[in-house]
Each structure stands twice: as C-alpha cells, then as structure tokens.
Scaffold this motif. Structure first.
Motif, PDB file in Angstrom:
ATOM      1  N   LEU A  15      -3.354  -2.705  -0.886  1.00 33.84           N
ATOM      2  CA  LEU A  15      -2.777  -2.565  -2.222  1.00 33.84           C
ATOM      3  C   LEU A  15      -2.894  -1.164  -2.804  1.00 33.84           C
ATOM      4  CD1 LEU A  15      -4.112  -5.895  -3.744  1.00 33.84           C
ATOM      5  CD2 LEU A  15      -1.836  -5.451  -2.839  1.00 33.84           C
ATOM      6  N   GLY A  16      -3.520  -0.257  -2.087  1.00 35.68           N
ATOM      7  CA  GLY A  16      -3.747   1.085  -2.608  1.00 35.68           C
ATOM      8  C   GLY A  16      -2.461   1.822  -2.931  1.00 35.68           C
ATOM      9  N   GLY A  17      -2.505   2.618  -3.982  1.00 41.51           N
ATOM     10  CA  GLY A  17      -1.363   3.425  -4.369  1.00 41.51           C
ATOM     11  C   GLY A  17      -0.417   2.728  -5.328  1.00 41.51           C
ATOM     12  N   GLY A  18      -0.557   1.441  -5.474  1.00 41.80           N
ATOM     13  CA  GLY A  18       0.319   0.706  -6.390  1.00 41.80           C
ATOM     14  C   GLY A  18      -0.476   0.164  -7.545  1.00 41.80           C
ATOM     15  N   GLN A  19       0.242  -0.226  -8.577  1.00 46.33           N
ATOM     16  CA  GLN A  19      -0.429  -0.841  -9.704  1.00 46.33           C
ATOM     17  C   GLN A  19      -0.525  -2.332  -9.449  1.00 46.33           C
ATOM     18  OE1 GLN A  19       1.590   0.168 -13.297  1.00 46.33           O
ATOM     19  NE2 GLN A  19       0.941   2.288 -13.219  1.00 46.33           N
ATOM     20  N   VAL A  20      -1.691  -2.894  -9.710  1.00 46.82           N
ATOM     21  CA  VAL A  20      -1.928  -4.311  -9.488  1.00 46.82           C
ATOM     22  C   VAL A  20      -2.100  -4.976 -10.842  1.00 46.82           C
ATOM     23  CG1 VAL A  20      -3.457  -6.017  -8.442  1.00 46.82           C
ATOM     24  CG2 VAL A  20      -3.017  -3.854  -7.274  1.00 46.82           C
ATOM     25  N   TYR A  21      -1.322  -6.026 -11.098  1.00 41.33           N
ATOM     26  CA  TYR A  21      -1.417  -6.771 -12.346  1.00 41.33           C
ATOM     27  C   TYR A  21      -2.307  -7.985 -12.114  1.00 41.33           C
ATOM     28  CZ  TYR A  21      -0.158  -9.913 -16.128  1.00 41.33           C
ATOM     29  OH  TYR A  21      -0.204 -10.771 -17.183  1.00 41.33           O
ATOM     30  N   VAL A  22      -3.308  -8.142 -12.943  1.00 45.80           N
ATOM     31  CA  VAL A  22      -4.191  -9.301 -12.868  1.00 45.80           C
ATOM     32  C   VAL A  22      -3.942 -10.131 -14.125  1.00 45.80           C
ATOM     33  CG1 VAL A  22      -6.577 -10.106 -12.725  1.00 45.80           C
ATOM     34  CG2 VAL A  22      -5.904  -7.962 -11.607  1.00 45.80           C
TER      35      VAL A  22
END
Length: 114
Positions: free
Chosen positions: A54-61
């Motif tokens: 998932l690195g480099g992207g924005q992760v929505y929790v």
C-alpha cells in the motif's frame, strides 16, 4: 524533570498521527497478547509487507460507525420491497426518515448495469 519525559510524550503524540507507527504498535501489542515469540521481527515483517502493498498511496480507514451504517443500509435494501419503510423502521429500531436516507445511499447505480 528528566529530558526523556517530554520526548516520550511528544513521540507518543506523533505516533497517533503516523499510521505506520500506529500499525507497528498495534501489531506488537497483538503479538505479545497472543504469546508470539520474536515480536519485533514479526511486527517489522508485517509492516514491511503492508508498506510494500500500500505504500505511496493514501489509505482511507473508515470510522466504525460508518462501516456499521453501510452494513445496516445494505441489510435494509435487501429487505426493502418498495412499500415497507415503516415496517423496516420498527424492525431495525430507527426512524422512517433514517430508513429513507439509508436506502437512498445504497440504491444500486445504473452505471454498473450494461
């Protein structure tokens, strides 16, 4: 007052904002609770794999209540027959207006149908 105390407080506050630090802390805590040996190695390997995927992207929790709301909306939609809004409101313990809002948020889109 020792110099390490303010740093620990600052580091703790910074970790709350750093998703990788939070992930690392939670993984280590879970590993310890389950009696895993070599906690640090396991934690670092899991963090490495997470970052690799998932690195480099924005992760929505999503917030827990949003997940629960979406689940309720799907369940309402599955039981909705077009005329049973009041029945669904009683069954799920929410207002008729809330049923209407949730149903409108989960209405299937025509874009997916071809």
């Amino acid at each position: 007052m020792s110099n390490s105390t303010p740093r620990a407080t600052t580091a703790s506050a910074a970790n709350k904002l750093d998703p990788i630090a939070v992930l690392r802390e939670e993984l280590a805590a879970a590993a310890v609770c389950h009696g895993v040996e070599r906690v640090e190695e396991l934690t670092e390997e899991l963090v490495r794999r997470y970052v690799q995927r998932l690195g480099g992207g924005q992760v929505y929790v999503p917030v827990r209540r949003i997940v629960e709301r979406d689940k309720l909306a799907k369940e309402l939609y599955a039981h909705f027959d077009g005329r049973n809004t009041r029945e669904l409101a009683r069954r799920f313990g929410i207002s008729v207006r809330q049923v209407q809002r949730l149903l409108s948020s989960k209405r299937p889109t025509l874009a997916g149908a071809s």
